[in-house]
Design an enzyme around this catalytic site. Structure first.
Site, PDB file in Angstrom:
ATOM      1  N   CYS A 113       0.809  -1.221   0.000  1.00  0.00           N
ATOM      2  CA  CYS A 113       0.000   0.000   0.000  1.00  0.00           C
ATOM      3  C   CYS A 113       0.841   1.270   0.000  1.00  0.00           C
ATOM      4  O   CYS A 113       0.305   2.358  -0.151  1.00  0.00           O
ATOM      5  CB  CYS A 113      -0.897   0.015   1.239  1.00  0.00           C
ATOM      6  SG  CYS A 113       0.086  -0.016   2.738  1.00  0.00           S
TER       7      CYS A 113
ATOM      8  N   CYS B   9      -0.782  -4.495   7.893  1.00  0.00           N
ATOM      9  CA  CYS B   9      -0.534  -3.303   8.722  1.00  0.00           C
ATOM     10  C   CYS B   9       0.147  -3.713  10.032  1.00  0.00           C
ATOM     11  O   CYS B   9       1.031  -2.998  10.528  1.00  0.00           O
ATOM     12  CB  CYS B   9      -1.839  -2.577   9.019  1.00  0.00           C
ATOM     13  SG  CYS B   9      -2.966  -2.482   7.611  1.00  0.00           S
TER      14      CYS B   9
HETATM   15 FE1  FES Z   1      -1.124  -0.567   4.352  1.00  0.00          FE
HETATM   16 FE2  FES Z   1      -2.551  -0.363   6.486  1.00  0.00          FE
HETATM   17  S1  FES Z   1      -3.312  -0.367   4.468  1.00  0.00           S
HETATM   18  S2  FES Z   1      -0.406  -0.300   6.350  1.00  0.00           S
END
Ligand code: FES
Length: 140
Positions: A37, A107
Protein backbone atom coordinates in the site's frame (compact mmCIF):
# COMPACT_ATOMS: atom_id res chain seq x y z
CA UNK A 1 -14.97 -1.93 6.56
CA UNK A 2 -15.60 -1.23 10.22
CA UNK A 3 -12.65 -0.64 12.51
CA UNK A 4 -12.70 -2.25 15.93
CA UNK A 5 -13.11 -0.09 19.02
CA UNK A 6 -9.46 -0.63 19.93
CA UNK A 7 -8.28 0.54 16.51
CA UNK A 8 -10.46 3.62 16.78
CA UNK A 9 -9.18 4.31 20.29
CA UNK A 10 -5.52 4.14 19.22
CA UNK A 11 -6.27 6.07 16.04
CA UNK A 12 -8.02 8.88 17.89
CA UNK A 13 -5.64 8.88 20.87
CA UNK A 14 -2.37 7.57 19.53
CA UNK A 15 0.19 6.81 22.23
CA UNK A 16 3.79 7.91 21.97
CA UNK A 17 3.66 9.88 18.73
CA UNK A 18 6.90 11.69 18.04
CA UNK A 19 10.59 11.11 17.57
CA UNK A 20 13.82 10.93 19.52
CA UNK A 21 17.06 12.48 18.34
CA UNK A 22 18.32 9.98 15.81
CA UNK A 23 21.94 10.57 16.91
CA UNK A 24 21.21 9.61 20.53
CA UNK A 25 23.35 6.52 21.06
CA UNK A 26 20.68 4.95 23.27
CA UNK A 27 18.11 5.13 20.46
CA UNK A 28 17.38 2.60 17.73
CA UNK A 29 15.34 3.62 14.71
CA UNK A 30 13.34 1.36 12.44
CA UNK A 31 11.83 2.67 9.23
CA UNK A 32 9.80 0.28 7.14
CA UNK A 33 7.37 0.48 4.26
CA UNK A 34 4.56 -1.77 3.15
CA UNK A 35 4.89 -2.69 -0.51
CA UNK A 36 1.19 -3.54 -0.64
CA UNK A 37 0.00 0.00 0.00
CA UNK A 38 3.01 2.34 0.20
CA UNK A 39 2.42 3.20 3.85
CA UNK A 40 5.48 4.01 5.96
CA UNK A 41 6.16 3.50 9.66
CA UNK A 42 9.02 4.89 11.73
CA UNK A 43 9.42 3.42 15.18
CA UNK A 44 12.11 4.31 17.70
CA UNK A 45 13.13 2.70 20.97
CA UNK A 46 15.24 4.22 23.69
CA UNK A 47 17.17 1.71 25.75
CA UNK A 48 18.54 2.20 29.23
CA UNK A 49 22.13 1.02 28.81
CA UNK A 50 22.41 0.18 32.50
CA UNK A 51 19.47 -2.22 32.55
CA UNK A 52 19.19 -3.20 28.89
CA UNK A 53 15.47 -2.44 29.05
CA UNK A 54 13.52 -0.38 26.56
CA UNK A 55 12.45 2.60 28.61
CA UNK A 56 10.61 4.59 25.98
CA UNK A 57 9.34 4.33 22.41
CA UNK A 58 7.94 6.68 19.81
CA UNK A 59 6.47 6.39 16.36
CA UNK A 60 5.42 8.30 13.30
CA UNK A 61 3.26 6.48 10.80
CA UNK A 62 2.04 7.68 7.43
CA UNK A 63 -0.59 5.11 6.80
CA UNK A 64 -4.01 3.72 7.41
CA UNK A 65 -5.85 3.61 10.74
CA UNK A 66 -4.76 0.03 11.37
CA UNK A 67 -1.11 0.90 10.82
CA UNK A 68 -1.36 3.85 13.20
CA UNK A 69 -3.14 1.71 15.79
CA UNK A 70 -0.58 -1.11 15.39
CA UNK A 71 2.35 1.22 15.90
CA UNK A 72 0.69 2.97 18.83
CA UNK A 73 0.02 -0.39 20.46
CA UNK A 74 3.56 -1.72 20.04
CA UNK A 75 5.13 1.42 21.49
CA UNK A 76 3.18 0.56 24.64
CA UNK A 77 4.07 -3.11 24.51
CA UNK A 78 7.83 -2.68 24.12
CA UNK A 79 8.27 -0.44 27.14
CA UNK A 80 9.95 -2.29 29.99
CA UNK A 81 10.98 -5.17 27.74
CA UNK A 82 14.45 -6.42 26.85
CA UNK A 83 15.45 -6.29 23.20
CA UNK A 84 14.94 -10.02 22.86
CA UNK A 85 11.48 -9.80 24.41
CA UNK A 86 10.61 -7.01 21.98
CA UNK A 87 11.71 -9.23 19.10
CA UNK A 88 9.22 -11.82 20.32
CA UNK A 89 6.26 -9.53 19.63
CA UNK A 90 4.42 -11.10 16.72
CA UNK A 91 2.15 -9.41 14.26
CA UNK A 92 -0.46 -12.08 15.03
CA UNK A 93 -0.65 -10.80 18.62
CA UNK A 94 -1.07 -7.24 17.36
CA UNK A 95 -3.74 -8.28 14.87
CA UNK A 96 -5.54 -10.26 17.55
CA UNK A 97 -5.44 -7.45 20.11
CA UNK A 98 -6.80 -4.96 17.57
CA UNK A 99 -9.20 -7.44 15.93
CA UNK A 100 -7.79 -6.65 12.50
CA UNK A 101 -9.56 -8.22 9.53
CA UNK A 102 -7.48 -10.28 7.05
CA UNK A 103 -7.13 -7.40 4.61
CA UNK A 104 -5.39 -5.39 7.33
CA UNK A 105 -2.94 -8.03 8.53
CA UNK A 106 -0.10 -6.43 6.58
CA UNK A 107 -0.53 -3.30 8.72
CA UNK A 108 0.38 -5.34 11.82
CA UNK A 109 3.29 -6.95 9.96
CA UNK A 110 4.59 -3.44 9.36
CA UNK A 111 4.66 -2.84 13.12
CA UNK A 112 6.48 -6.12 13.81
CA UNK A 113 9.00 -5.30 11.09
CA UNK A 114 9.48 -1.80 12.52
CA UNK A 115 10.36 -3.20 15.96
CA UNK A 116 12.81 -5.65 14.45
CA UNK A 117 14.41 -2.85 12.42
CA UNK A 118 14.66 -0.59 15.48
CA UNK A 119 16.31 -3.33 17.57
CA UNK A 120 18.72 -4.19 14.75
CA UNK A 121 19.61 -0.52 14.34
CA UNK A 122 20.21 -0.11 18.07
CA UNK A 123 22.42 -3.21 18.21
CA UNK A 124 24.35 -2.19 15.14
CA UNK A 125 24.96 1.31 16.46
CA UNK A 126 26.20 -0.09 19.76
CA UNK A 127 28.50 -2.45 17.93
CA UNK A 128 26.61 -5.45 19.27
CA UNK A 129 25.65 -6.50 15.83
CA UNK A 130 25.07 -9.19 13.95
CA UNK A 131 27.50 -11.95 13.61
CA UNK A 132 30.08 -11.31 10.97
CA UNK A 133 31.79 -14.18 9.26
CA UNK A 134 35.26 -14.61 10.65
CA UNK A 135 37.94 -14.13 8.04
CA UNK A 136 41.15 -15.86 8.79
CA UNK A 137 44.24 -14.39 7.26
CA UNK A 138 45.24 -16.18 4.12
CA UNK A 139 48.11 -18.55 4.61
CA UNK A 140 51.32 -17.11 3.29
FE1 FES B 1 -1.12 -0.57 4.35
FE2 FES B 1 -2.55 -0.36 6.49
S1 FES B 1 -3.31 -0.37 4.47
S2 FES B 1 -0.41 -0.30 6.35
Amino acid sequence: MAYSDKVIDHYENPRNVGAFQADDEDVGTGMVGAPACGDVMKLQIRVNPATGLIEDAKFKTYGCGSAIASSSLVTEWVKGKTLDQALDIKNTSIAEELALPPVKIHCSILAEDAIKAAVADYRQRRGEAIEQPVCSPAAA
